[in-house]
Structure formats: structure tokens, C-alpha cells
Motif scaffolding. Structure first.
Motif, PDB file in Angstrom:
ATOM      1  N   SER A  76       0.740  -1.222  -0.099  1.00  0.00           N
ATOM      2  CA  SER A  76       0.037  -0.113   0.071  1.00  0.00           C
ATOM      3  C   SER A  76       0.976   1.115  -0.005  1.00  0.00           C
ATOM      4  N   GLN A  77       2.235   1.046   0.438  1.00  0.00           N
ATOM      5  CA  GLN A  77       3.009   2.271   0.378  1.00  0.00           C
ATOM      6  C   GLN A  77       3.598   2.829  -1.111  1.00  0.00           C
ATOM      7  N   VAL A  78       3.591   1.638  -1.908  1.00  0.00           N
ATOM      8  CA  VAL A  78       4.408   1.850  -3.389  1.00  0.00           C
ATOM      9  C   VAL A  78       3.126   2.599  -4.078  1.00  0.00           C
ATOM     10  N   GLY A  98      -2.193  -4.820  -1.235  1.00  0.00           N
ATOM     11  CA  GLY A  98      -1.977  -3.326  -1.462  1.00  0.00           C
ATOM     12  C   GLY A  98      -1.221  -3.133  -2.797  1.00  0.00           C
ATOM     13  N   LEU A  99      -0.621  -4.215  -3.309  1.00  0.00           N
ATOM     14  CA  LEU A  99       0.088  -3.726  -4.602  1.00  0.00           C
ATOM     15  C   LEU A  99      -0.824  -3.552  -5.709  1.00  0.00           C
ATOM     16  N   GLY A 100      -2.011  -4.067  -5.803  1.00  0.00           N
ATOM     17  CA  GLY A 100      -3.036  -4.309  -6.745  1.00  0.00           C
ATOM     18  C   GLY A 100      -2.656  -5.339  -7.757  1.00  0.00           C
ATOM     19  N   LEU A 101      -1.652  -6.133  -7.396  1.00  0.00           N
ATOM     20  CA  LEU A 101      -1.165  -7.434  -8.132  1.00  0.00           C
ATOM     21  C   LEU A 101      -1.861  -8.685  -8.146  1.00  0.00           C
ATOM     22  N   ARG A 102      -2.462  -8.938  -9.287  1.00  0.00           N
ATOM     23  CA  ARG A 102      -2.990 -10.265  -9.057  1.00  0.00           C
ATOM     24  C   ARG A 102      -2.305 -11.482  -9.984  1.00  0.00           C
ATOM     25  N   LEU A 103      -2.357 -12.699  -9.369  1.00  0.00           N
ATOM     26  CA  LEU A 103      -1.460 -13.699 -10.341  1.00  0.00           C
ATOM     27  C   LEU A 103      -2.272 -15.080  -9.861  1.00  0.00           C
ATOM     28  N   VAL A 109      -3.812 -12.687 -14.722  1.00  0.00           N
ATOM     29  CA  VAL A 109      -2.499 -11.692 -14.361  1.00  0.00           C
ATOM     30  C   VAL A 109      -3.151 -10.344 -14.533  1.00  0.00           C
ATOM     31  N   VAL A 110      -2.829  -9.586 -13.231  1.00  0.00           N
ATOM     32  CA  VAL A 110      -3.245  -8.185 -13.222  1.00  0.00           C
ATOM     33  C   VAL A 110      -1.964  -7.280 -12.969  1.00  0.00           C
ATOM     34  N   VAL A 111      -1.262  -6.451 -13.791  1.00  0.00           N
ATOM     35  CA  VAL A 111       0.170  -6.050 -13.163  1.00  0.00           C
ATOM     36  C   VAL A 111      -0.266  -5.089 -12.158  1.00  0.00           C
ATOM     37  N   PRO A 112       0.950  -4.747 -11.268  1.00  0.00           N
ATOM     38  CA  PRO A 112       0.871  -3.878  -9.992  1.00  0.00           C
ATOM     39  C   PRO A 112       0.288  -2.553 -10.610  1.00  0.00           C
ATOM     40  N   ASP A 113      -0.689  -1.896  -9.404  1.00  0.00           N
ATOM     41  CA  ASP A 113      -0.979  -0.714  -9.894  1.00  0.00           C
ATOM     42  C   ASP A 113       0.049   0.465 -10.103  1.00  0.00           C
ATOM     43  N   ILE A 114       1.191   0.279  -9.753  1.00  0.00           N
ATOM     44  CA  ILE A 114       2.003   1.452  -9.945  1.00  0.00           C
ATOM     45  C   ILE A 114       2.590   1.402 -11.299  1.00  0.00           C
ATOM     46  N   ALA A 115       2.573   0.147 -11.694  1.00  0.00           N
ATOM     47  CA  ALA A 115       3.283  -0.034 -13.166  1.00  0.00           C
ATOM     48  C   ALA A 115       2.317   0.245 -14.201  1.00  0.00           C
ATOM     49  N   GLN A 116       0.905   0.147 -13.994  1.00  0.00           N
ATOM     50  CA  GLN A 116      -0.290   0.617 -14.829  1.00  0.00           C
ATOM     51  C   GLN A 116      -0.160   2.174 -14.823  1.00  0.00           C
ATOM     52  N   LYS A 117      -0.290   2.712 -13.712  1.00  0.00           N
ATOM     53  CA  LYS A 117      -0.623   4.186 -13.518  1.00  0.00           C
ATOM     54  C   LYS A 117       0.577   4.983 -14.147  1.00  0.00           C
ATOM     55  N   MET A 118       1.792   4.443 -13.978  1.00  0.00           N
ATOM     56  CA  MET A 118       3.104   5.261 -14.459  1.00  0.00           C
ATOM     57  C   MET A 118       3.376   4.965 -15.937  1.00  0.00           C
ATOM     58  N   SER A 119       2.998   3.648 -16.393  1.00  0.00           N
ATOM     59  CA  SER A 119       3.309   3.303 -17.586  1.00  0.00           C
ATOM     60  C   SER A 119       2.955   4.307 -18.982  1.00  0.00           C
ATOM     61  N   CYS A 162      21.106  -9.769  -3.789  1.00  0.00           N
ATOM     62  CA  CYS A 162      19.622  -9.722  -3.117  1.00  0.00           C
ATOM     63  C   CYS A 162      18.934 -10.988  -3.672  1.00  0.00           C
ATOM     64  N   VAL A 163      18.709 -11.788  -2.769  1.00  0.00           N
ATOM     65  CA  VAL A 163      17.972 -12.910  -2.840  1.00  0.00           C
ATOM     66  C   VAL A 163      16.422 -12.597  -2.766  1.00  0.00           C
ATOM     67  N   VAL A 164      15.706 -13.053  -3.727  1.00  0.00           N
ATOM     68  CA  VAL A 164      14.196 -12.855  -3.931  1.00  0.00           C
ATOM     69  C   VAL A 164      13.483 -14.278  -3.778  1.00  0.00           C
ATOM     70  N   ARG A 165      12.738 -14.462  -2.630  1.00  0.00           N
ATOM     71  CA  ARG A 165      12.243 -15.816  -2.561  1.00  0.00           C
ATOM     72  C   ARG A 165      10.728 -15.688  -2.819  1.00  0.00           C
ATOM     73  N   GLN A 166      10.132 -16.799  -2.669  1.00  0.00           N
ATOM     74  CA  GLN A 166       8.648 -17.065  -3.184  1.00  0.00           C
ATOM     75  C   GLN A 166       7.756 -16.031  -2.366  1.00  0.00           C
ATOM     76  N   GLY A 167       7.063 -15.606  -3.209  1.00  0.00           N
ATOM     77  CA  GLY A 167       6.107 -14.477  -2.536  1.00  0.00           C
ATOM     78  C   GLY A 167       6.437 -13.174  -2.497  1.00  0.00           C
ATOM     79  N   THR A 168       7.727 -12.873  -3.142  1.00  0.00           N
ATOM     80  CA  THR A 168       8.270 -11.620  -2.902  1.00  0.00           C
ATOM     81  C   THR A 168       8.298 -10.904  -4.426  1.00  0.00           C
ATOM     82  N   THR A 169       7.924  -9.624  -4.087  1.00  0.00           N
ATOM     83  CA  THR A 169       7.898  -8.683  -5.540  1.00  0.00           C
ATOM     84  C   THR A 169       8.943  -7.716  -5.139  1.00  0.00           C
TER      85      THR A 169
END
Length: 732
Positions: A112-114, A135-140, A207-217, A306-313
Motif C-alpha cells: 500500500s506504500q508503493v 496493497g500492490l494491486g497485483l493479481r497472479l 494476471v493483473v500488473v501492479p497498480d504502480i506499473a499501470q498508472k505510470m506506464s 539480493c535474494v528474492v524468495r517465493q511471494g516477494t515482489t
């Protein structure tokens, strides 16, 4: 007409889009899919025998492996040649290296902060890690979504790009073949899929991309539906990699920012800041013939792990140099987007790609075309900022400057490289000229504000959005007025007063909170501009108006509204209304009727009726002559004086604006004229304070058809030589 030559066992003509292999015996050519030879397998064959020749000459002969650290594994291992990126030896050495922790640069945030507002305020310069999707608006798809599910939604016949990791070479194969490889008990090679864009498949619905990627694209916001060029699809990628897959250091095409989400498995990112020094080293390394033999992470001062594990964006900003290692079988989703925050860096990355002669396959589709579309839209944004008397954010000004330079260079290049991506409906030279003018205006405004110690009012996207509808409405009404004026003689054509009144009514209906409410910098700007109002007296005036609605009008628009009760307070610029007063503020005798006309006219323009114009005007003049330091204080004592005998909230009444055209001041009749028959009165004596006020407004104000009603910005930069009551702005 000659018949086309036929090939393969299928006897089809040659197709450049399909992989083919030549038989070393019969010299005929065969489609790989027809003889069950994948493109990435062909490099392992030393002598190929087609199915016909295989019967007589035996199976094909394969190359012999002689090393595990070179892309060409047939080279003899004499110990003199360095390890190349992607090989099994390289991966083992990479896992044994130590790196600074990515926690030093990662911004750990909740979804929600992004937001776009956050990034516009704080910038998007460092990678952001979000450990939960909420809070990201991401759907997967769910975490149990498998590679077979990808084949089911996308289709097994879809041809995809696959990377042979050990050779760092790209090849094509059907998705069904990759799925078969993925589930095979033994994998003879390490294959990696990182460029499966699925926007045109059924999987896109999952798939719905994160809100921030849609609004700024840029593509989502600026790409027109009627564009001649096909719309770039770079927002939805599915990445399927097996253990030990490696992608060497790179910058995402066009300097795009990127989002990654690990659905299951794990990925390790090696991140390098896009400083000028690091970018110069990167370009030098990328153009070196020994690129694969040099680990770029050792050429810079710091490379973060930077290690990115399951569930991390993970969100990576523009220009960051990064490599990726798949430490275990993994499926991830991601997407790329261009935006306004880092325009200069995006253009720098694109020009670097051109110098490195990057193949079109690995470049952002129609990058120059989207830049032209963006330039056209940013021109409108700058115009709106100027009309609102606000400076755009610094990042946008810098970005537009960089964009102007790039557009000019691309036009010059058209002479020698005629591969234009300029959209047909855009006039490139005119667009560049108008953008340059807007930037020059902003630079002059910045210089003026700095020299006078005035802070610029913030220009945020939310403020633009709140004002955009009002601007469009005013422009539409203004255009309709001119259209009727030139093409119709109907007496019902709306006048300037109707336009102003309708606009004001619409704004007041929608207005919950003015965009500049509580903006101390705006108050400082206005009060500090005129020497006759001190900060202290302005503060007293504001405190005293506890029952008023105060409006500040600029260019005929309400740019500030303080709802403090039921009354209305207007700040109106007299110079820009075209008011002709013969030095009313001088020591010579003033004309009460002229001053009364001014007050009545301004109130009538606002759609208000002043209840006792003569008596209250005298009180106002008395307060002016009492030695008060500011007109704000005089007005405050005037409106709240007990002598009025009634509440200030009853001082005004709303009335409809007349459709009568304004009259020339020289045609002003004598006071209390006899009834006359015209459009406004229709043969009857007008009611005092209604039609009379509108007629007086027409007599006093000679409104130019080509000039705005009010122009606060002009008066801020050039105080008017004429004034009324000793003050260039009237406060009602």
C-alpha cells in the motif's frame, strides 16, 4: 513462371521463420520440427544424417565435450583460457563469491506504500522489495500454478525464445517441447525462458500488473488507440527457469523499470547502481570481445546480492545494471514500463543500445514513437501548469529538456537513416518548438521567483486531476461562445458572463476542498508580492473571515477556495479585466458612481448581489481613510462591524447572470435613467441591483474577446499602473 523449390520431407517451400538443418550426405534441407531436431540441439551435431540417409550411413555424429568452462565445449582444455559466463564452472564460482548485502540499497515497503504519489515525492532511484502482495494491486495465479498450466493457457504450439545458458545463446522452440524438457528426468542442458510475453493469450486474464506499473506506464497512458504503429506489449512476462540458469549483466531495454514476482522457487539478483562511472564501464564492457570472460561485478566498486524468495515482489528502477541467477527451479512473473520520473536515464540507456548496435529483438518496440506521443502529452501538462500559475516538478522539467534534445537529434538523423518512427499526426518541428517555449517560460518564472524569494506552489498530479475537468469545461464553453459569435446571429448566444457563471457554478458544486487549501507557500506568494500587505495583517484578515468563503480567481478560474461559512470573498485583478479608471486612487476627487460601478460589476460577475451598495461602499471608503495598513484589514473591519445591524451571512444573494452583451463605458447613461426598451429590460424599469448591476458591469468592463477574464500571473509580474482604492486587487 518457375515453380518454387521444395524442401524437407514435407515438401514445402523455404520459410525463413522456421529452423532448418542441412543433411551432410544428401545436402537437402529439413525443418527441425519435421525431423525432431531442436535448434539448440543442432550446435551439438558434428555430422547430420537426415532420416533417409540415416538408413544407409547410420545415425548423426555428435560433438565431443572437452571442457566445462567455455561456451564452445569442444575447445581443448589447456588451462589457458578463462571461464565464460553461464557455464557450470562459472555458476559454481559465482555461488562461492561474497557480495555486499542487498539490504543496504533495498527499500523494504508494504504494498500500500508503493504509490505514484510516493514515488513522485521521493523519487524512484533504489530497488523496492515488497514481501506480501496485499496493497500492490497485483493479481497472479496461485502458487501451485505449474509449467503444464502455462502450456494449457498459452498453447503448446506457441514458439518461444529459449536461452541455452551454458552457451549464452538464444534459440527458438515450441512451448510443448520446453515443457517436455522441463519434466524430463535428466536435463542434458540448462534452458531458461525469460521473454514469454503472454498479453495476447488466455493466461493474460489470470494476471493483473501492479497498480504502480499501470498508472505510470507510458504505453498505458499515452499510446493512442489509432496509432499506425502496433502497440508494444511488454507488461506481462512469464519466466520459467531451471536450477543454475543465469542471465549475465544487462540493463532492461530502453531503460525500462521492471517488476518481478517469484511465484515459486528462488532467484538471486546482482545489482549495480547506474552511476555515470558505472554506466561508462558497462558500455565499455558490453562492447568488449572478451565480455563473457570478465565478471562485470568485479569492475565496479560495489555489486549487491539480493535474494528474492517465493511471494516477494521486486521493483527495479531505470538503468540499474543487474544479473540474475536461478538458484532453484523457479517460475516468476514480471513486466517492463517507461515512466516520467527518469526520462533522462531512459533516453541515455536507449542511446547506449544504439551505440552498441543491439538487435531490434532485444530493444523496446517503437521506443522513439512512444517518446513522440509522450512529448505531445507533456506539452499539454506544461501548459496546464502555466495556466494554474504553478511550476511542474523538477524531475519533469529535467525530463522534458532531455526529451527535447533527443527529439532534435532523431530528426537530424532522419537525413542519413530514414527509418522514421514519427507518428503521422504529429508535426515534429512544431512540437519541439512549443516544448522549448514552455521550458523557457518555466526558466524565466523560476528566476523571477528566486530573485523575489517566492516559493513555487506545488504542482502534483492530484492537483492537475482536480483542475483538469474545470479547464476542459471552461475551454469548451469558451469555444462554443466563439463559434456562435462567428457563425450565428441568435440572440441566445452565451456571453462571457454566462461562461464565467456556468464555470463557477460547476466548480462550486464539485468543490470539496480547493487544491491550494492550506497552502502556506501560495499565501506567502500573493501577500509577499504586494508591499502594502504585511504577513501579520494578512494573518489577521484570515482569522477575521471566519464566516466567509474566500475565492481567488485566476484566468477566470477558481484556484483557491476557503470554505469558512456562507459568505463569498473574491480576489479579483482589476488590470486584467480591462477596467478603465482615471486614477481613482489619486488625490483628485473620485467618482462614487464609478467606484460603485466597479463594486457592483465585480459582484455581478460573480453572480452575487450586493445588498446595500452605496452605504456599505461608503463604510468601506471610510475604513480605507482611517489609516489601516491593508485593504484586507479594512475589509475585515467593514464586514464584521456591528454597525451593519445584521449578520454578514446575509450580505449577498445569488442572482442569475444576464445574457446582455457588455456595453462600451462611453455609453453609460445617467443615474436613475427612465425606462428604456432593450433586450435586458424588455421595456420595464430593471430591479435595482439585478439588471442594473449587470448593465453597469457591461459599461465598466470592456472585455476583449481574445483575452482571459483574470490574469493573476500578469499582475504578479507587472503590478498595474492603475488601481482602485489604492490597491491593485479588490477583495470582496
Amino acid at each position: 513462371m518457375a515453380t518454387a523449390q521444395l524442401y524437407c520431407v514435407c515438401r514445402q517451400p523455404y520459410d525463413v521463420s522456421r529452423f532448418m538443418i542441412e543433411c551432410d550426405i544428401c545436402k537437402d534441407w529439413f525443418h527441425g520440427s519435421c525431423v525432431e531436431v531442436e535448434e539448440h540441439h543442432a550446435v551439438d551435431i558434428d555430422v547430420y544424417h537426415c532420416p533417409n540417409c540415416d538408413v544407409h550411413h547410420g545415425p548423426s555424429l555428435m560433438k565431443k565435450r572437452r571442457n566445462w568452462h567455455r561456451h564452445d565445449y569442444t575447445e581443448p582444455d589447456d588451462g589457458s583460457k578463462p571461464v565464460q559466463a553461464g557455464t557450470s564452472v562459472f555458476v559454481r564460482e559465482l555461488q562461492a563469491r561474497t557480495f555486499p548485502s542487498g539490504d543496504e540499497i533495498l527499500q523494504q515497503m508494504h504494498g500500500s506504500q508503493v504509490t505514484q504519489r510516493y514515488l513522485e515525492r521521493h523519487g524512484f532511484r533504489y530497488p523496492i522489495a515488497v514481501h506480501k502482495m496485499e496493497g500492490l494491486g497485483l493479481r497472479l495465479p496461485p502458487p501451485d500454478f505449474s509449467v503444464k498450466d502455462v502450456e494449457r493457457y498459452v498453447g503448446g504450439d506457441k514458439v518461444i525464445d529459449v536461452i541455452d545458458v551454458a552457451r549464452q545463446a538464444d534459440s527458438k522452440m515450441k512451448l510443448s517441447a520446453f515443457v517436455k524438457y522441463y519434466y524430463s528426468p535428466q536435463r542434458p542442458k540448462v534452458l531458461n525462458v525469460i521473454s514469454l510475453e503472454f498479453s495476447d493469450t488466455k493466461m493474460s486474464e489470470l494476471v493483473v500488473v501492479p497498480d504502480i506499473a499501470q498508472k505510470m506506464s507510458w504505453v498505458e497512458n499515452y499510446w493512442p488507440d489509432d496509432s499506425y504503429f502496433p502497440k508494444p506489449f511488454v507488461q506481462k512476462y512469464c519466466l520459467m527457469g531451471v536450477k543454475d540458469s543465469y542471465t549475465d549483466f544487462h540493463i532492461d531495454f530502453g531503460g525500462t523499470s521492471v517488476w518481478y514476482h517469484v511465484l515459486w522457487g528462488e532467484k538471486i539478483f546482482y545489482l549495480i547502481k547506474p552511476t555515470s562511472a558505472n554506466l561508462a564501464l558497462y558500455e565499455e564492457w558490453s562492447s568488449s570481445p572478451s565480455q563473457s570472460e570478465v565478471f562485470f561485478g568485479e569492475k565496479v566498486d560495489k555489486c549487491y546480492k539480493c535474494v528474492v524468495r517465493q511471494g516477494t515482489t521486486l521493483l527495479i528502477p531505470t538503468g540499474w545494471i543487474h544479473a540474475v541467477l536461478t538458484s532453484q527451479d523457479c517460475m516468476a512473473f514480471g513486466g517492463n514500463f517507461l515512466h516520467n520520473l527518469n526520462i533522462g536515464m531512459q533516453l541515455r540507456c536507449y542511446e547506449m543500445e544504439r551505440r552498441l548496435k543491439t538487435p531490434d529483438l532485444f530493444k523496446f518496440p517503437y521506443f522513439e514513437a512512444i517518446c513522440w506521443y509522450v512529448a505531445k502529452n507533456l506539452l499539454e501538462t506544461l501548459k496546464e501548469s502555466r495556466e494554474d500559475n504553478c511550476l511542474p516538478p523538477e524531475y519533469l522539467i529535467k525530463g522534458v529538456k532531455a526529451l527535447i534534445t533527443a527529439l532534435r537529434n532523431w530528426l537530424k538523423r532522419e537525413v542519413t537513416e530514414p527509418a522514421s518512427e514519427v507518428p503521422d499526426h504529429i508535426r515534429p518541428n512544431h512540437l519541439i518548438k512549443m516544448l522549448t517555449k514552455e521550458i523557457q517560460y518555466l526558466e524565466v518564472s523560476q528566476t523571477l521567483m528566486k530573485s523575489q524569494g517566492i516559493s513555487a506552489c506545488p504542482s502534483t498530479r492530484s492537483a492537475h486531476e482536480r483542475g483538469s475537468y474545470a479547464r476542459r469545461t471552461a475551454r469548451r464553453l469558451h469555444d462554443q461562445h466563439h463559434h456562435h459569435h462567428h457563425h450565428s446571429h441568435s440572440p441566445k448566444a452565451p456571453s462571457n458572463l454566462d461562461i464565467f457563471e456556468q464555470h463557477t457554478q460547476e466548480v462550486l458544486k464539485r468543490l470539496e476542498m480547493g487544491p491550494y487549501e492550506g497552502d502556506a507557500s501560495f499565501n506567502l506568494k500573493v501577500n509577499g508580492k504586494f508591499n502594502k500587505v504585511s504577513t501579520a495583517s494578512a494573518a489577521v484578515a484570515v482569522r477575521s473571515l471566519d464566516n466567509d468563503l474566500r475565492l481567488v480567481l485566476c484566468n477566470g478560474r477558481i484556484i483557491r477556495a476557503d470554505m469558512l461559512g456562507n459568505n463569498l470573498r473574491l480576489c479579483v485583478c482589476l488590470k486584467c479585466t480591462g477596467l478603465k479608471l482615471n486614477h481613482v486612487c489619486s488625490e483628485s476627487a473620485t467618482s462614487p458612481s464609478t467606484e460603485e460601478d466597479a463594486i457592483q460589476g465585480m459582484l455581478s460577475m460573480a453572480g452575487l448581489l450586493y445588498s446595500h451598495p452605496i452605504q456599505e461602499h461608503k463604510n468601506f471608503m471610510d475604513s480605507q481613510g482611517s489609516g489601516s495598513n491593508s485593504s484586507s484589514e479594512a475589509w475585515s473591519s467593514h464586514t464584521h462591524s456591528p454597525a451593519h445591524g445584521k449578520s454578514p451571512t446575509l450580505g449577498y444573494q445569488y442572482c442569475e447572470t444576464s445574457l446582455s452583451p457588455p456595453l462600451h463605458p462611453s455609453k453609460r447613461p445617467a443615474s436613475n435613467p427612465p425606462p428604456i426598451s432593450n433586450q435586458a429590460t424588455k421595456g420595464k424599469r430593471p430591479k435595482k441591483g439585478m439588471a442594473t448591476a449587470k448593465q453597469r458591469l457591461g459599461k465598466i468592463l470592456k472585455l476583449s474577446r481574445h483575452k482571459p477574464f483574470f490574469c493573476l500571473s500578469q499582475c504578479l509580474s507587472q503590478p498595474p499602473p492603475l488601481c482602485i482604492f489604492g490597491w491593485p486587487l479588490l477583495l470582496f
